[in-house]
Design a protein around this motif. Structure first.
Motif, mmCIF file in Angstrom:
data_model
loop_
_atom_site.group_PDB
_atom_site.id
_atom_site.type_symbol
_atom_site.label_atom_id
_atom_site.label_comp_id
_atom_site.label_asym_id
_atom_site.label_seq_id
_atom_site.Cartn_x
_atom_site.Cartn_y
_atom_site.Cartn_z
ATOM 1 N N ALA A 1 -6.710 -10.710 -5.885
ATOM 2 C CA ALA A 1 -7.143 -9.316 -5.979
ATOM 3 C C ALA A 1 -8.628 -9.194 -5.702
ATOM 4 C CB ALA A 1 -6.822 -8.769 -7.369
ATOM 5 N N ALA A 2 -9.031 -8.030 -5.167
ATOM 6 C CA ALA A 2 -10.451 -7.743 -4.980
ATOM 7 C C ALA A 2 -11.139 -7.761 -6.335
ATOM 8 C CB ALA A 2 -10.634 -6.391 -4.307
ATOM 9 N N TRP B 1 2.333 -17.393 -3.338
ATOM 10 C CA TRP B 1 1.504 -16.244 -3.004
ATOM 11 C C TRP B 1 2.387 -15.029 -2.764
ATOM 12 C CZ3 TRP B 1 -3.210 -17.013 -4.338
ATOM 13 C CH2 TRP B 1 -3.814 -18.262 -4.174
ATOM 14 N N ALA B 2 1.904 -13.866 -3.161
ATOM 15 C CA ALA B 2 2.681 -12.633 -2.995
ATOM 16 C C ALA B 2 2.858 -12.282 -1.516
ATOM 17 C CB ALA B 2 2.008 -11.486 -3.744
ATOM 18 N N GLY B 3 1.858 -12.638 -0.701
ATOM 19 C CA GLY B 3 1.950 -12.473 0.752
ATOM 20 C C GLY B 3 1.469 -13.748 1.402
ATOM 21 N N SER B 4 1.298 -13.735 2.720
ATOM 22 C CA SER B 4 0.757 -14.936 3.340
ATOM 23 C C SER B 4 -0.666 -15.140 2.851
ATOM 24 C CB SER B 4 0.787 -14.818 4.870
ATOM 25 O OG SER B 4 -0.267 -13.991 5.335
ATOM 26 N N LEU B 5 -1.075 -16.387 2.683
ATOM 27 C CA LEU B 5 -2.408 -16.669 2.161
ATOM 28 C C LEU B 5 -3.483 -16.101 3.086
ATOM 29 C CD1 LEU B 5 -4.274 -17.957 0.121
ATOM 30 C CD2 LEU B 5 -3.992 -20.152 1.303
ATOM 31 N N GLN B 6 -3.268 -16.165 4.374
ATOM 32 C CA GLN B 6 -4.231 -15.616 5.329
ATOM 33 C C GLN B 6 -4.432 -14.117 5.095
ATOM 34 O OE1 GLN B 6 -3.122 -15.842 9.523
ATOM 35 N NE2 GLN B 6 -5.169 -16.615 9.987
ATOM 36 N N LYS C 1 -7.374 -9.339 3.091
ATOM 37 C CA LYS C 1 -7.366 -8.088 2.331
ATOM 38 C C LYS C 1 -8.403 -8.119 1.209
ATOM 39 C CE LYS C 1 -2.472 -7.112 3.204
ATOM 40 N NZ LYS C 1 -1.111 -7.051 2.594
ATOM 41 N N THR C 2 -8.529 -9.261 0.552
ATOM 42 C CA THR C 2 -9.467 -9.367 -0.562
ATOM 43 C C THR C 2 -10.909 -9.253 -0.089
ATOM 44 O OG1 THR C 2 -7.920 -10.740 -1.821
ATOM 45 C CG2 THR C 2 -10.230 -10.835 -2.461
ATOM 46 N N LEU C 3 -11.260 -10.000 0.950
ATOM 47 C CA LEU C 3 -12.621 -9.937 1.472
ATOM 48 C C LEU C 3 -12.935 -8.540 2.000
ATOM 49 C CD1 LEU C 3 -12.991 -13.345 3.354
ATOM 50 C CD2 LEU C 3 -14.051 -12.686 1.193
ATOM 51 N N SER C 4 -11.998 -7.925 2.702
ATOM 52 C CA SER C 4 -12.226 -6.579 3.243
ATOM 53 C C SER C 4 -12.481 -5.583 2.123
ATOM 54 C CB SER C 4 -11.022 -6.135 4.081
ATOM 55 O OG SER C 4 -10.896 -6.889 5.262
ATOM 56 N N ALA C 5 -11.639 -5.618 1.085
ATOM 57 C CA ALA C 5 -11.816 -4.686 -0.030
ATOM 58 C C ALA C 5 -13.140 -4.913 -0.741
ATOM 59 C CB ALA C 5 -10.656 -4.828 -1.014
ATOM 60 N N GLN D 1 -12.658 -15.332 -7.761
ATOM 61 C CA GLN D 1 -14.098 -15.216 -8.018
ATOM 62 C C GLN D 1 -14.910 -15.870 -6.901
ATOM 63 O OE1 GLN D 1 -14.725 -16.890 -11.894
ATOM 64 N NE2 GLN D 1 -13.636 -15.240 -12.956
ATOM 65 N N ALA D 2 -14.401 -16.982 -6.365
ATOM 66 C CA ALA D 2 -15.089 -17.634 -5.248
ATOM 67 C C ALA D 2 -15.140 -16.704 -4.037
ATOM 68 C CB ALA D 2 -14.390 -18.940 -4.891
ATOM 69 N N LEU D 3 -14.047 -15.989 -3.769
ATOM 70 C CA LEU D 3 -14.037 -15.037 -2.662
ATOM 71 C C LEU D 3 -14.969 -13.858 -2.943
ATOM 72 C CD1 LEU D 3 -10.255 -14.925 -1.675
ATOM 73 C CD2 LEU D 3 -12.119 -16.125 -0.513
#
Length: 218
Positions: free
Chosen positions: A36-37, A86-91, A96-100, A183-185
């Motif tokens: 998650a973001a 993973w709920a979706g593909s890891l990629q 999505k997380t970085l974008s958000a 948190q790393a992301l």
């Protein structure tokens, strides 16, 4: 005769026991995880520019439905956690997380896939290549990333290529490990946002290490 009769009697019981054991294994619930973001986007009004995280590359060894973990920091062995996926593909999860995160930090809008918006709005194109996406069970999450920011219709702004390594300590269990990777992301998002706007501060806590492995323009 008695022995043969007893064996015949026990055989169905053994079959029932094996069937029950297999059923118990099969019924163990699978846990699904998402990166998650770190916080919700809370900037309102007209965005000054857009961000397009258009390319995320990850190591093949972790590009699996299951969480791929290491048992220790110096271990070269990676094993799947078949009950943790993973709920979706890891990629897609990373993208999505970085974008958000970047949208939230920069007050920008995500223009990925919106060609019409890109033709009018100044845009930062962002690429990330993950050399490491390590999840070390009960110890830490580690990422090693080369990232590139490229300005489009941004005046005198210039492109930049950098490599960053981030490690975040993790507590026991899979939940804590996924949270540390998230948190790393988040920290990577801070580093990239800081390179774009010059104002975003990296919010590292005591359990995190951030190392710049070099940057150059171009």
């Amino acid at each position: 005769m008695i022995t043969r009769s007893l064996s015949a009697l026990l055989r169905p019981l053994a079959l029932v026991a094996v069937t029950a054991t297999l059923s118990a294994c099969a019924s163990a619930p699978t846990q699904y995880y998402t990166l998650a973001a770190s916080d919700p986007a809370n900037v309102q009004g007209t965005a000054r520019y857009g961000v397009n995280l258009h390319d995320v590359t990850i190591p093949d060894v972790v590009y699996k439905p299951q969480l791929m973990v290491r048992s220790s920091t110096d271990s070269s062995a990676v094993a799947p956690l078949n009950g943790s996926r993973w709920a979706g593909s890891l990629q897609d999860e990373i993208q999505k997380t970085l974008s958000a995160n970047l949208v939230s930090r920069l007050g920008a809008i995500n223009v990925q896939g919106l060609a019409g918006s890109e033709q009018k709005l100044p845009v930062w194109l962002i690429q990330t290549t993950f050399h490491r996406f390590d999840m070390i069970l009960n110890k830490a999450a580690v990422i090693d990333v080369t990232w590139r920011i490229n300005p489009v219709r941004m005046g005198t702004q210039s492109a930049r290529v950098c490599q960053t390594r981030i490690q975040v300590q993790a507590g026991s269990g899979v939940d804590s490990l996924v949270q540390s990777q998230s948190q790393a992301l988040a920290l990577l998002s801070d580093v990239i946002a800081g390179a774009i706007d010059g104002r975003t501060q990296v919010r590292a806590n005591d359990g995190a290490q951030i190392q710049s492995l070099g940057c150059h323009s171009g």
